[in-house]
Design a protein around this motif. Structure first.
Motif, PDB file in Angstrom:
ATOM      1  N   THR A 179       0.237  12.280  -1.014  1.00 27.61           N
ATOM      2  CA  THR A 179      -0.396  13.616  -1.055  1.00 27.61           C
ATOM      3  C   THR A 179      -0.987  14.167  -2.235  1.00 27.61           C
ATOM      4  OG1 THR A 179       0.672  14.026   1.204  1.00 27.61           O
ATOM      5  CG2 THR A 179      -0.066  16.046  -0.104  1.00 27.61           C
ATOM      6  N   HIS A 202       4.491   8.819  -0.181  1.00 27.13           N
ATOM      7  CA  HIS A 202       5.004   8.369   0.991  1.00 27.13           C
ATOM      8  C   HIS A 202       5.332   6.811   1.109  1.00 27.13           C
ATOM      9  CE1 HIS A 202       3.610  12.338   2.422  1.00 27.13           C
ATOM     10  NE2 HIS A 202       2.460  12.061   1.630  1.00 27.13           N
ATOM     11  N   SER A 247       5.340   3.186   2.231  1.00 23.14           N
ATOM     12  CA  SER A 247       4.452   2.249   2.949  1.00 23.14           C
ATOM     13  C   SER A 247       4.611   2.089   4.450  1.00 23.14           C
ATOM     14  CB  SER A 247       4.580   0.841   2.536  1.00 23.14           C
ATOM     15  OG  SER A 247       3.385  -0.019   2.938  1.00 23.14           O
ATOM     16  N   THR A 302       0.929  -1.116   0.085  1.00 22.29           N
ATOM     17  CA  THR A 302       0.054  -0.062  -0.052  1.00 22.29           C
ATOM     18  C   THR A 302       0.980   1.345   0.008  1.00 22.29           C
ATOM     19  OG1 THR A 302      -1.800  -1.073   1.228  1.00 22.29           O
ATOM     20  CG2 THR A 302      -1.932   1.458   1.373  1.00 22.29           C
ATOM     21  N   HIS A 313       0.938   5.470  -0.146  1.00 21.46           N
ATOM     22  CA  HIS A 313       0.181   6.827   0.305  1.00 21.46           C
ATOM     23  C   HIS A 313       0.909   7.724  -0.583  1.00 21.46           C
ATOM     24  CE1 HIS A 313      -1.713   4.692   3.900  1.00 21.46           C
ATOM     25  NE2 HIS A 313      -0.768   4.039   3.956  1.00 21.46           N
TER      26      HIS A 313
END
Length: 63
Positions: free
Chosen positions: A15, A60, A62, A11, A13
């Motif tokens: 912004t 970002h 994981s 996963t 992430h």
């Protein structure tokens, strides 16, 4: 299907900067009054709109 089961997914992430167009409604006696009310933050959202611009700001690692 067996090959997909062997892949290890992670996963990630990010912004994101998202700009969208929304339709807002306000009750007023004239277009000028409506504009003044909307600029003052009055009224309500009539339609949530759709994304018109998306920019990846930062990835970002994981968690």
């Amino acid at each position: 299907m067996a090959q997909r089961a062997k892949k290890k997914f992670q996963t990630f992430h990010a912004t994101m900067i998202v700009t969208r167009t929304e339709e807002w409604c306000v009750d007023a006696t004239s277009a000028e009054e409506a504009q003044a009310l909307l600029e003052a933050g009055q009224g309500h959202r009539c339609d949530s709109g759709s994304a018109v611009y998306v920019e990846l700001g930062e990835m970002h690692t994981s968690h």
